[in-house]
Design an enzyme around this catalytic site. Sequence first.
Site, mmCIF file in Angstrom:
data_model
loop_
_atom_site.group_PDB
_atom_site.id
_atom_site.type_symbol
_atom_site.label_atom_id
_atom_site.label_comp_id
_atom_site.label_asym_id
_atom_site.label_seq_id
_atom_site.Cartn_x
_atom_site.Cartn_y
_atom_site.Cartn_z
ATOM 1 N N SER A 240 0.841 -1.214 0.000
ATOM 2 C CA SER A 240 0.000 0.000 0.000
ATOM 3 C C SER A 240 0.870 1.256 0.000
ATOM 4 O O SER A 240 0.620 2.204 -0.760
ATOM 5 C CB SER A 240 -0.968 0.011 1.178
ATOM 6 N N HIS A 270 -2.201 -8.812 1.767
ATOM 7 C CA HIS A 270 -1.833 -7.567 2.472
ATOM 8 C C HIS A 270 -2.922 -7.262 3.506
ATOM 9 O O HIS A 270 -3.238 -8.117 4.346
ATOM 10 C CB HIS A 270 -1.622 -6.473 1.414
ATOM 11 N N HIS A 317 5.600 -13.157 6.755
ATOM 12 C CA HIS A 317 5.836 -11.749 6.407
ATOM 13 C C HIS A 317 6.971 -11.662 5.401
ATOM 14 O O HIS A 317 7.896 -12.472 5.429
ATOM 15 C CB HIS A 317 6.184 -10.909 7.647
ATOM 16 N N ARG A 326 3.601 -5.589 16.515
ATOM 17 C CA ARG A 326 2.213 -5.103 16.490
ATOM 18 C C ARG A 326 1.258 -6.193 16.982
ATOM 19 O O ARG A 326 0.236 -5.911 17.598
ATOM 20 C CB ARG A 326 1.835 -4.632 15.074
ATOM 21 N N ASP A 372 -2.062 -8.865 11.522
ATOM 22 C CA ASP A 372 -3.455 -9.234 11.254
ATOM 23 C C ASP A 372 -3.925 -10.445 12.056
ATOM 24 O O ASP A 372 -5.125 -10.729 12.098
ATOM 25 C CB ASP A 372 -3.633 -9.517 9.753
HETATM 26 N N1 NMX Z 1 0.839 -20.151 5.197
HETATM 27 C C1 NMX Z 1 1.240 -21.049 4.270
HETATM 28 N N2 NMX Z 1 2.263 -20.860 3.428
HETATM 29 C C2 NMX Z 1 2.949 -19.723 3.559
HETATM 30 C C3 NMX Z 1 2.641 -18.743 4.528
HETATM 31 C C4 NMX Z 1 1.519 -18.988 5.360
HETATM 32 N N3 NMX Z 1 1.105 -18.093 6.262
HETATM 33 N N4 NMX Z 1 3.515 -17.727 4.419
HETATM 34 C C5 NMX Z 1 4.365 -18.031 3.408
HETATM 35 N N5 NMX Z 1 4.006 -19.238 2.880
HETATM 36 C C6 NMX Z 1 4.596 -19.900 1.714
HETATM 37 C C7 NMX Z 1 4.450 -18.987 0.501
HETATM 38 O O1 NMX Z 1 3.131 -19.074 -0.039
HETATM 39 C C8 NMX Z 1 5.543 -19.530 -0.398
HETATM 40 O O2 NMX Z 1 5.066 -20.747 -0.961
HETATM 41 P P1 NMX Z 1 5.444 -21.181 -2.484
HETATM 42 O O3 NMX Z 1 6.938 -21.129 -2.556
HETATM 43 O O4 NMX Z 1 4.840 -22.514 -2.619
HETATM 44 O O5 NMX Z 1 4.801 -20.137 -3.352
HETATM 45 C C9 NMX Z 1 6.650 -19.862 0.592
HETATM 46 O O6 NMX Z 1 5.992 -20.042 1.870
HETATM 47 C C10 NMX Z 1 7.705 -18.799 0.726
HETATM 48 O O7 NMX Z 1 7.080 -17.573 1.058
HETATM 49 P P2 NMX Z 1 7.851 -16.500 1.964
HETATM 50 O O8 NMX Z 1 9.066 -16.087 1.223
HETATM 51 O O9 NMX Z 1 8.006 -17.011 3.342
HETATM 52 O O10 NMX Z 1 6.795 -15.305 2.059
HETATM 53 P P3 NMX Z 1 6.559 -14.102 1.038
HETATM 54 O O11 NMX Z 1 7.488 -13.003 1.384
HETATM 55 O O12 NMX Z 1 6.534 -14.561 -0.382
HETATM 56 O O13 NMX Z 1 5.051 -13.690 1.406
HETATM 57 C C11 NMX Z 1 3.222 -13.200 2.819
HETATM 58 C C12 NMX Z 1 4.726 -13.006 2.590
HETATM 59 C C13 NMX Z 1 2.788 -12.276 3.948
HETATM 60 C C14 NMX Z 1 2.466 -12.817 1.550
HETATM 61 C C15 NMX Z 1 2.963 -14.690 3.177
HETATM 62 O O14 NMX Z 1 3.642 -15.009 4.372
HETATM 63 C C16 NMX Z 1 1.479 -15.012 3.312
HETATM 64 O O15 NMX Z 1 0.834 -15.325 2.304
HETATM 65 N N6 NMX Z 1 0.918 -14.940 4.567
HETATM 66 C C17 NMX Z 1 -0.492 -15.126 4.784
HETATM 67 C C18 NMX Z 1 -1.263 -13.872 4.393
HETATM 68 C C19 NMX Z 1 -1.048 -12.745 5.390
HETATM 69 O O16 NMX Z 1 -1.125 -12.925 6.605
HETATM 70 N N7 NMX Z 1 -0.793 -11.530 4.883
HETATM 71 C C20 NMX Z 1 -0.692 -10.348 5.748
HETATM 72 C C21 NMX Z 1 0.708 -9.707 5.777
HETATM 73 C C22 NMX Z 1 0.686 -8.509 6.684
HETATM 74 N N8 NMX Z 1 -0.077 -7.389 6.122
HETATM 75 O O17 NMX Z 1 -0.971 -6.852 6.734
HETATM 76 O O18 NMX Z 1 0.164 -6.986 4.960
HETATM 77 C C1 MLT Z 2 2.215 -3.756 6.458
HETATM 78 O O1 MLT Z 2 1.922 -3.288 7.568
HETATM 79 O O2 MLT Z 2 2.241 -3.039 5.445
HETATM 80 C C2 MLT Z 2 2.429 -5.235 6.334
HETATM 81 O O3 MLT Z 2 2.974 -5.785 7.492
HETATM 82 C C3 MLT Z 2 3.115 -5.662 5.076
HETATM 83 C C4 MLT Z 2 4.544 -5.280 4.886
HETATM 84 O O4 MLT Z 2 5.184 -4.611 5.681
HETATM 85 O O5 MLT Z 2 5.093 -5.728 3.838
#
Ligand code: NMX
Ligand code: MLT
Length: 436
Positions: A240, A270, A317, A326, A372
């Site tokens: 964002s 996100h 994350h 947080r 979250d």
């Molecule tokens: N559950 C299952 N698998 C996960 C999760 C999770 N919570 N987090 C990461 N992975 C997987 C990810 O999908 C990826 O799989 P593949 O290689 O098969 O595509 C692998 O682990 C490596 O990912 P990472 O490098 O650890 O994470 P990345 O930096 O790509 O993504 C998020 C970060 C936040 C997108 C990811 O952890 C996620 O999808 N979390 C769940 C959604 C979430 O809670 N988002 C909110 C973030 C905070 N915010 O407010 O923005």
């Molecule tokens: C945020 O607060 O924007 C989330 O934790 C996602 C991020 O920092 O990448």
Amino acid sequence: MEALKKKFADKALPLYQELRSIAKTNGDLKADEVTLSQVLGGARGIKMMLWETSQLDAQKGIRFRGYSIPEIKESLPSGPQGEPKPEGLFWLMLTGEIPTAEEVDALTQEWHRRADVPAQVFTTLDSLPADTHPMTQFTIGVMAMQSDSIFSRRYAEGLPKNEYWDAVYEDSMNLIARLPRVAAYVYRRAFKNGEHIEPDTSLDYSANFAHMLGSDDEDFRSLMRLYLTIHADHEGGNASAHTVNLVGSTLSDPYLAFSAGMNALAGPLHGLANQEVIKWIFEMIDNLGTKTPTKEQIQEYVQQTLDEGKVIPGYGHAVLREPDPRFVAQRRFAEQYIQDSDLISTVWKIFDVVPPILQSLGKVKNPWPNVDAHSGALLVHYGFGEFSYYTVLFGVSRALGVLAAGIWSRALGMPLERPKSVTSDWVRKHVLQTAK
Ligand code: NMX
Ligand code: MLT
């Protein structure tokens, strides 16, 4: 000139000169090197923008102008129960200084003074089906105010570059002042039969927002103060903030840039994750047929979610590698204000269960909870059970960080953002073959 604006100008204008001179004399020094996995992996970690308002450390979490969340709670002027006021954080992000209680009160009054929402916002929102997703309504509400942009009007009249920041400051202050009314309007029309509540200007920013949503509970006001403070900024690379930065760099005004950022926040990886977390917890409770699931039952449900090819929302994350401060701040809040909640106990049990499971997958870089993972359970506790609304609350808070950063960007003369893309053919020819 109001005190905050003057203080900001006194800090920002010398920094503008300093950065110009740094760029001139040291512009060729290396700030980073980029690997192919960063190019192919969502640009993780690439240093490519300046963002003054906060910086994220993978282990320690967010620092707002150098202050951690516990330090912020300690030092910023607070409400009656001790939770920090987001007005103070906004002041800090713009000036680098902790404001006095009087300065924060003056900012609250300034935002009340600027809070009139133009009538077309309400007529525009009223023309949408009430079940339009609240984030879509929120963004449309913001766009409906764009015709009021001072920056756009002054730019069309021939605004010189060194005054961009001033017009962006005015738009940003107006937008922040108006957002709680717009957000509360969306909530009341979507979920409370359009029975709207007038603002109460005797209250601070968070308490007035809580009031317009429909709660005058002192504990909920405190939650809103904490919530609006801790969600405000997470350095510049999150989707964002980066979107607001990118769009703002084209000299789109703050209404256009902020609404673009809100469309990024509305994605499930996100900000929408706060909605997804609580939805997932309630589905689990339904599925298991108990409001007090055991750790073993949660373990099985987590496994089932992963087996279905889904992520566990609220965990992981892109930068953090420890539990999100947080999350910890919200847990502390629950410990202090809430006794005997099955839902909150379940959130804490999930925290015990999920990290080892994610770790065992061998690919998840951060198995810990993010912001979250906790927020929804707190909102449900205070009677706000409409999950699809939660990201709007995140958005109102995020405005403080991204708009403060936008004022900085214009004051520091940041140019149009335009990084380089490459094709897969280029990668083969220029990276793989060169390496042979
Ligand atoms: N559950 C299952 N698998 C996960 C999760 C999770 N919570 N987090 C990461 N992975 C997987 C990810 O999908 C990826 O799989 P593949 O290689 O098969 O595509 C692998 O682990 C490596 O990912 P990472 O490098 O650890 O994470 P990345 O930096 O790509 O993504 C998020 C970060 C936040 C997108 C990811 O952890 C996620 O999808 N979390 C769940 C959604 C979430 O809670 N988002 C909110 C973030 C905070 N915010 O407010 O923005
Ligand atoms: C945020 O607060 O924007 C989330 O934790 C996602 C991020 O920092 O990448």
